[in-house]
Every structure is written in C-alpha cells, then in structure tokens.
Scaffold this motif. Structure first.
Motif, PDB file in Angstrom:
ATOM      1  N   ASP A   1       0.835  -1.204   0.000  1.00  0.00           N
ATOM      2  CA  ASP A   1       0.000   0.000   0.000  1.00  0.00           C
ATOM      3  C   ASP A   1       0.872   1.256   0.000  1.00  0.00           C
ATOM      4  O   ASP A   1       0.567   2.227  -0.695  1.00  0.00           O
TER       5      ASP A   1
ATOM      6  N   ARG B   1       2.166   1.890  -3.452  1.00  0.00           N
ATOM      7  CA  ARG B   1       1.139   2.492  -4.307  1.00  0.00           C
ATOM      8  C   ARG B   1       1.009   3.986  -4.041  1.00  0.00           C
ATOM      9  O   ARG B   1       0.941   4.796  -4.973  1.00  0.00           O
TER      10      ARG B   1
ATOM     11  N   CYS C   1       3.702   6.039  -5.497  1.00  0.00           N
ATOM     12  CA  CYS C   1       3.563   6.197  -6.954  1.00  0.00           C
ATOM     13  C   CYS C   1       2.406   7.120  -7.332  1.00  0.00           C
ATOM     14  O   CYS C   1       2.066   7.244  -8.517  1.00  0.00           O
TER      15      CYS C   1
ATOM     16  N   GLU D   1      -0.796   6.829  -6.262  1.00  0.00           N
ATOM     17  CA  GLU D   1      -2.113   6.211  -6.212  1.00  0.00           C
ATOM     18  C   GLU D   1      -2.707   6.359  -4.804  1.00  0.00           C
ATOM     19  O   GLU D   1      -1.978   6.523  -3.825  1.00  0.00           O
TER      20      GLU D   1
ATOM     21  N   SER E   1      -4.402   5.236  -1.223  1.00  0.00           N
ATOM     22  CA  SER E   1      -4.316   4.069  -0.343  1.00  0.00           C
ATOM     23  C   SER E   1      -5.586   3.249  -0.478  1.00  0.00           C
ATOM     24  O   SER E   1      -6.687   3.787  -0.593  1.00  0.00           O
ATOM     25  N   THR E   2      -5.442   1.933  -0.472  1.00  0.00           N
ATOM     26  CA  THR E   2      -6.598   1.049  -0.611  1.00  0.00           C
ATOM     27  C   THR E   2      -6.842   0.215   0.642  1.00  0.00           C
ATOM     28  O   THR E   2      -7.728  -0.635   0.652  1.00  0.00           O
TER      29      THR E   2
END
Length: 477
Positions: free
Chosen positions: A406, A409, A412, A414, A416-417
């Motif tokens: 995470d 990501r 980069c 993106e 956080s999921t």
C-alpha cells in the motif's frame, strides 16, 4: 542552595521566544535532580519560564554514553523551537524509511516511508543522532540559564520541606524539586513511599557503533548506509535495529544470565553477542563481525505509578523516574523531553505559591495517559518482533507486506486502498502515527490553560492507575 548563584544563572537572559513571551511573575527556586536528557530539558524549559534552576548531578563530569537516539517529529519540533534546528541539521541524519526484514534470509517484509513524507505530514523531521550529541546540544542550550553542579549525589531528602541532602553532607533547599534521576531514581522512592523494585523482562540489549566507512567497503553492506533507512531484523526471541549515524546497532536478545546490571554503561562480551545471533542471515553476520566492543543493557520493567507527585506537592517526577520506557518503540527520550516542555509551559503561568500544587497536577493530567499508552505500545512491539517462525509469524509478515504494498502504491501517486489501523507495523498505522508524531507538547499545555486557567486554584485529585495490557511472552517504550 546557593540562591545568589542560582538567581544569577536564572536571570542572565530574558528569552521571549517560548510561551508567547510569557514568564512567571513569581520565580521559584527549583532543584532538578539529574543531568540527563530529561533533566537538561526540564531545566531549560523551566528557566525559559522565568524560574531559578539548579541541577544536581551525581557524576563527576557532565556527559552521556549509549548509541543512537531517535528524534521523531514530536521531539524535533520542540528542539527546533528551542533554537536547536541548525545543530540537528549538522549532527543528525534524516531517516528516509523504516524497513522490516526476516532474520533468516534478509527478506524485506515491511516498509514505511519517512523523510519528506514525515516532514509534510507532521511539519517536523524524523532524525537519528548519537545520544551524546543530543545530550551535548541540550547542555549547551541549558547551561547559560541555570546552575549545574556535579559531584552532588543525593542520599536523602525531605520532600515536605523540601530539601535534599548530598553525600557531602550539604543540605540543599528549594521551592520545588524535580526528580529526573532516571531508571534508578532515588526521588521515585519518596513519591512511592518506599523501595520500588523493577521486574525482569527476560531481555537485554547489546549496543554498538560501527564507523560507516567500514560498511562502505563491503558491497553487501554499502546499501545500509547509502539508503539512509532504519532496518529492523525480526527473529525468534530477539531483533536487531540498525541505522545510520556512524552505524548504530541495538540488538535485543534473551537475557539468560543470572543477575546482570540495569545500566546503559555495562560492558558486554562481543563473542557472546555473536553467539546470540548464530544462524541469522549473512548481512547480520557481516555487521556483527565489524563490532569492536559492545555495551549490554539488562532490560527491566516497572508498573505505572498512581501519581508522579509527592503527597505534599513539592516533589514531582519526570521521564524515566516515573515512566521508564523499554526501547521497543524508541520513544523513551521523547517522552522525557515532552514532559519537560509541558512542565515548563505550565509553570510559566505561576504567580502565587498556592498555584504550585494545581500546576503540578495539570502537568500530570496532561502527560500520564500519553506516557502510559506509549509504554503499552512498546510492549506490543516486543511481542510482534520476537515471534518464533510459525503461523503467527507468517500472519505478521502478511500483514506487514500488505502495508508495504500500500505504501508503494501511495509513493507512486495512487490512493491508499487499505485501512491500516492495528497493522503489525505500528509505523504504518496512520492513526497511531498521528497520535505519536503529531503531538505538540506546548500546544497541549496552552489548550489546557485556556480551558482551566481560571479554575487553577482548585487542586486536581490524584489519578488512579489504569490497568495495563499484558502481552504474552513476558506479560513491556
């Protein structure tokens, strides 16, 4: 106390950059027992608040030993506020990331970015520096504003009067005594009402420093210096923390020795140290081969006190004397420095002797829960880092890997999921980091005064001890 000398030391400068320029209209004569990090910070803040300060130090010379110490944002923001920013930039290293590794094969199973991410999130850097460097910069900042006396070992005290008796026979009096005398605190026993014996944890910590240039000569070790990351190797019943600034090693290991000394300065055995990590990966073996000497610190534990204040309200504890921290969260020095900042800020309001007791209870109410929570958080890391190979360790590694992926990501660009609350990597837990690193001791003290200042004359009752969380291996930063 040499009142004239103390008053001279306390009045050589009229600082106006702290506490919104506020200084106590009633300067107190305050004795600080102990010239460690917490004692120096307390003396500095109380002097800036307008009080006359004398530090009594048992040692014959001022100095500090140990290895690396972390100045996380909750500390670095205070040090910079105290004018020490340039010294930090000169002497400290800004940690870029925290990396978790397996003991067997050096596999990275967890990673959390620090560096500019921390700066942006919390408005202050995450530094690593040598403990002696931090101690020296605090000494330089404090010495002009107070009377620092060495060879002043306290053998007894009357906390009601209040006075302390030194080994020389001299009796030193004050309006208030601050006990900042560390894990082997004399003052703590007067607050408790008797001997307060520590509990063995089953762990000790080897500490060592390796010149960074030695690592740079080895292609396998060179990245440990060049990446400027803090690395934690996790293994059965122990872990190793390694980070830059020289190259600092802290090696937790089972304490199988009878007796042992609870001391920062006890000499360790290098051969025994190497034997403790037999079978660990090649990188660890290469690091240990470069260790010329080591200190071995027997880790002891103590329960939280019901109160940090003597019943007569003229003796108060600070730092390790009241909430000694085990090193699994690297927040022991931070808690002592935060204590000092709150104590100084609160006592900048002092205008009458009747306010001393309620101001002390204000300090305790602001600091008690946070210090206790940090102790518990540290205990949790001991359990997390020391798991033997097996299902729990595998679950821990999966949890840390998910947080690492995470973080990659997010790095980069993106979103956080994952919800990382409760993650095995406590530094990946945003909620915990916000609580730990977003804390501003001065801001908390100012908020308290705005809410309670006009009710100052009503003493706050002692707080009750809250039950501690007990974690498996040894029941504990």
């Amino acid at each position: 106390m040499d009142t004239q000398e103390s008053e001279k030391a306390g009045s050589t400068h009229q600082p106006d950059h702290l506490y919104k320029g506020r200084r106590a209209s009633l300067p107190l004569n305050i004795v600080v027992i102990g010239c460690g990090l917490g004692g120096l910070a307390a003396a500095y803040c109380l002097a800036q608040a307008g009080h006359n300060i004398t530090i009594l130090e048992a040692a014959s010379a001022i100095g500090e030993v140990g290895a690396g110490v972390q100045a996380s944002p909750n500390v670095s923001r205070l040090l910079m506020r105290w004018g020490l920013g340039p010294r930090l930039e000169e002497l400290a290293v800004k940690i870029q990331a925290l990396s978790f590794r397996r003991w067997t094969n050096d596999e990275v199973v967890g990673w959390t970015p620090f560096g500019d991410v921390i700066d942006k999130e919390y408005g202050a850097p995450f530094y690593l520096l040598h403990r002696a460097d931090l101690h020296h910069m605090l000494y330089e900042a404090t010495e002009p504003y107070c009377n620092i006396r060495v060879n002043c070992r306290v053998v007894s005290m009357d906390p009601s009067n209040p006075t302390v008796t030194l080994a020389s026979g001299e009796v030193v009096s004050a309006d208030l005594i601050v006990g900042a005398d560390g894990i082997k605190s004399v003052t703590r026993e007067y607050v408790v009402g008797g001997p307060d014996k520590p509990r063995v944890t089953g762990d000790s910590a080897y500490r060592a420093l390796i010149p960074a240039e030695k690592l740079l000569q080895d292609d396998d070790l060179k990245p440990l210096v060049e990446k400027m990351e803090s690395n934690i190797w996790m293994g059965p019943r122990g872990h190793i923390v390694a980070c830059q600034k020289e190259f600092n090693l802290v090696m937790m290991h089972p304490d199988d020795a009878e007796g042992g000394v609870e001391s920062w300065t006890a000499e360790g055995n290098v051969d025994r140290m190497k034997e403790s990590y037999k079978g660990w990966n090649t990188t660890v073996q290469k690091l240990l081969a470069l260790v010329p000497s080591t200190l071995d610190w027997k880790l002891m534990d103590r329960d939280p006190l019901p109160s940090w204040i003597h019943k007569d309200g003229k003796l108060v504890l600070l730092g390790d004397s009241c909430h000694p921290m085990l090193p699994y969260r690297a927040q022991g020095s931070a808690m002592a420095i935060e204590d000092a900042a709150v104590l100084g800020n609160i006592f900048s309001h002092c205008s009458d002797r009747s306010q001393i007791v309620p101001l002390l209870y204000a300090y305790q109410s602001l600091r008690y829960d946070r210090a206790t929570a940090t102790q518990i958080s540290s205990s949790l890391n001991r359990h997390t880092f020391h798991q033997p190979d097996g299902p729990e360790q595998e679950e821990r590694d999966r949890d840390m890997r998910a947080a690492m992926e995470d973080a990659f990501r997010v790095a980069c660009g993106e979103p956080s999921t994952l919800v990382l609350t409760g993650n095995a990597n406590q530094w990946a837990d945003k909620k915990k980091s916000d609580i730990q690193f977003g804390y501003d001791a001065d801001e908390e003290a100012e908020k308290w005064w705005l809410a309670n200042g006009d009710r100052l004359m009503t003493p706050v009752p002692p707080i009750e001890v809250k039950s501690r969380v007990v974690h498996s291996a040894n029941r504990n930063h």
